[in-house]
Design an enzyme around this catalytic site. Structure first.
Site, PDB file in Angstrom:
ATOM      1  N   ASN A  63      -0.270  -0.378  12.019  1.00  0.00           N
ATOM      2  CA  ASN A  63      -0.914  -1.610  11.577  1.00  0.00           C
ATOM      3  C   ASN A  63      -1.883  -1.194  10.475  1.00  0.00           C
ATOM      4  OD1 ASN A  63      -2.547  -3.838  11.160  1.00  0.00           O
ATOM      5  ND2 ASN A  63      -2.796  -4.327  13.319  1.00  0.00           N
ATOM      6  N   VAL A  64      -1.576  -1.531   9.242  1.00  0.00           N
ATOM      7  CA  VAL A  64      -2.356  -1.014   8.116  1.00  0.00           C
ATOM      8  C   VAL A  64      -3.808  -1.474   8.136  1.00  0.00           C
ATOM      9  CG1 VAL A  64      -0.340  -0.726   6.608  1.00  0.00           C
ATOM     10  CG2 VAL A  64      -1.623  -2.896   6.578  1.00  0.00           C
ATOM     11  N   ASN A  90       2.513  -0.652   0.562  1.00  0.00           N
ATOM     12  CA  ASN A  90       3.465  -1.717   0.292  1.00  0.00           C
ATOM     13  C   ASN A  90       3.405  -2.880   1.285  1.00  0.00           C
ATOM     14  OD1 ASN A  90       6.178  -2.745  -0.889  1.00  0.00           O
ATOM     15  ND2 ASN A  90       6.642  -2.431   1.287  1.00  0.00           N
ATOM     16  N   SER A 142       1.417  -8.084  -6.875  1.00  0.00           N
ATOM     17  CA  SER A 142       2.355  -9.188  -7.065  1.00  0.00           C
ATOM     18  C   SER A 142       2.097  -9.806  -8.428  1.00  0.00           C
ATOM     19  CB  SER A 142       2.144 -10.235  -5.964  1.00  0.00           C
ATOM     20  OG  SER A 142       2.852 -11.434  -6.234  1.00  0.00           O
ATOM     21  N   TYR A 155      -3.454 -15.044  -0.526  1.00  0.00           N
ATOM     22  CA  TYR A 155      -2.508 -14.051  -1.056  1.00  0.00           C
ATOM     23  C   TYR A 155      -2.878 -13.709  -2.493  1.00  0.00           C
ATOM     24  CZ  TYR A 155       2.062 -11.903  -2.050  1.00  0.00           C
ATOM     25  OH  TYR A 155       3.077 -11.036  -2.407  1.00  0.00           O
ATOM     26  N   ALA A 157      -5.778 -14.028  -3.998  1.00  0.00           N
ATOM     27  CA  ALA A 157      -7.050 -13.296  -4.016  1.00  0.00           C
ATOM     28  C   ALA A 157      -6.837 -11.831  -3.675  1.00  0.00           C
ATOM     29  CB  ALA A 157      -8.039 -13.936  -3.037  1.00  0.00           C
ATOM     30  N   SER A 158      -6.023 -11.577  -2.655  1.00  0.00           N
ATOM     31  CA  SER A 158      -5.780 -10.189  -2.244  1.00  0.00           C
ATOM     32  C   SER A 158      -5.071  -9.407  -3.336  1.00  0.00           C
ATOM     33  CB  SER A 158      -4.966 -10.161  -0.946  1.00  0.00           C
ATOM     34  OG  SER A 158      -3.631 -10.603  -1.148  1.00  0.00           O
ATOM     35  N   LYS A 159      -4.124 -10.043  -4.011  1.00  0.00           N
ATOM     36  CA  LYS A 159      -3.342  -9.324  -5.016  1.00  0.00           C
ATOM     37  C   LYS A 159      -4.131  -9.097  -6.307  1.00  0.00           C
ATOM     38  CE  LYS A 159       0.189  -8.856  -2.327  1.00  0.00           C
ATOM     39  NZ  LYS A 159       0.491  -7.529  -1.744  1.00  0.00           N
TER      40      LYS A 159
END
Length: 274
Positions: A63-64, A90, A142, A155, A157-159
């Protein structure tokens, strides 16, 4: 001798999709692949496919978002193999819908995997690479980390964060012998969209829009990511569609944002409770 004989690669999210294809490709190149995934069965399947091609691999449950688990895998890999030559951060998840419908847990779920998963990987592996004065880290972001798409803000924001983190770390790592790249695919034919939870949004209608975007296969995406890594590209954009959108964002951001506003107005009709 194969290109990566004697080298070791840690790959997260390696049980399926891009991660599996990266694992198969690195295995064919001769690397020992540490196949990390939350799903043991999926990780074992990837290892089996690598071994069918006479490659070397090991499956690890990871679990990263759990730093201690990531660090343990990194330390054990370094002790056993002598070095860590590649890290592919990834693993990723998504939550779709409008931000007004997100709970704080929706935000945390995505950021814990997509951002802190990358941070945990870097914190675990980067010091090992700096000591050995070699290595390459490839973070999967992404197109959503280059162009502001609505309807999945956590998503996006994270990328965006992963892109900025990667480019800054690339500058720090260069004099220490560590290379860093960030991959920014557009739509790829993987199961991530099937696994994406939609909040207060009609799934069937939304998926029709998602599936209308040009896509490449996970195998093609992985090949282009590794080719970009070999060239030591800073930003790796595997598809023509993604390169086009990024080019438009840089040259005519207002026009791109107007397109996004039109799209947002259209897909907002998919909200279930208005």
């Amino acid at each position: 001798m194969k290109k990566d004989s004697g080298k070791t690669a840690i790959i997260t999210g390696a049980g399926s999709g891009i991660g599996r294809e990266l694992s198969l490709l690195l295995g064919k190149r001769g690397a020992c692949v540490i196949v990390c995934d939350l799903n043991q069965t999926a990780a074992d399947e990837t290892v089996g496919l690598i071994e069918e091609n006479n490659g070397t691999a090991e499956a690890r449950i990871l679990n990263v978002s759990d730093f201690e688990s990531f660090q343990n895998i990194a330390n054990e890999t370094q002790e056993k193999n002598g070095s860590i030559d590649y890290l592919f951060n990834n693993a990723g998840i998504g939550v779709g819908g409008e931000a007004r419908d997100f709970t704080i847990n929706d935000w945390r779920a995505v950021l814990d995997v997509n951002l802190y998963g990358v941070i945990n990987g870097i914190t675990s592996v980067y010091p090992i690479m700096t000591k050995q004065k070699s290595g390459h880290i490839v973070n999967t972001a992404s197109l959503d980390g280059l162009v502001p798409f609505p309807m999945h803000l956590s998503y996006t924001a994270s990328k965006y964060a992963v892109v900025g983190l990667s480019l800054a770390l690339r500058i720090e790592g260069d004099p220490l012998g560590v290379r860093v790249s960030v991959a920014c695919p557009g739509r790829v034919e993987t199961s991530i969209f099937d696994a994406t939870r939609l909040v207060n949004t009609d799934r069937e209608k939304t998926m029709k829009i998602v599936n209308s975007a040009p896509a490449i296969t996970a195998k093609t995406c992985a090949k282009r990511i590794v080719d970009g890594m070999d060239r030591n590209d800073d930003i790796i954009i595997p598809s023509a569609y993604a390169r086009l959108m990024w080019g438009l964002e840089r040259l005519a951001p207002t026009a791109v944002h107007d397109i996004m506003r039109f799209t947002q107005k259209w897909v907002s009709e998919f909200r279930l409770e208005k």
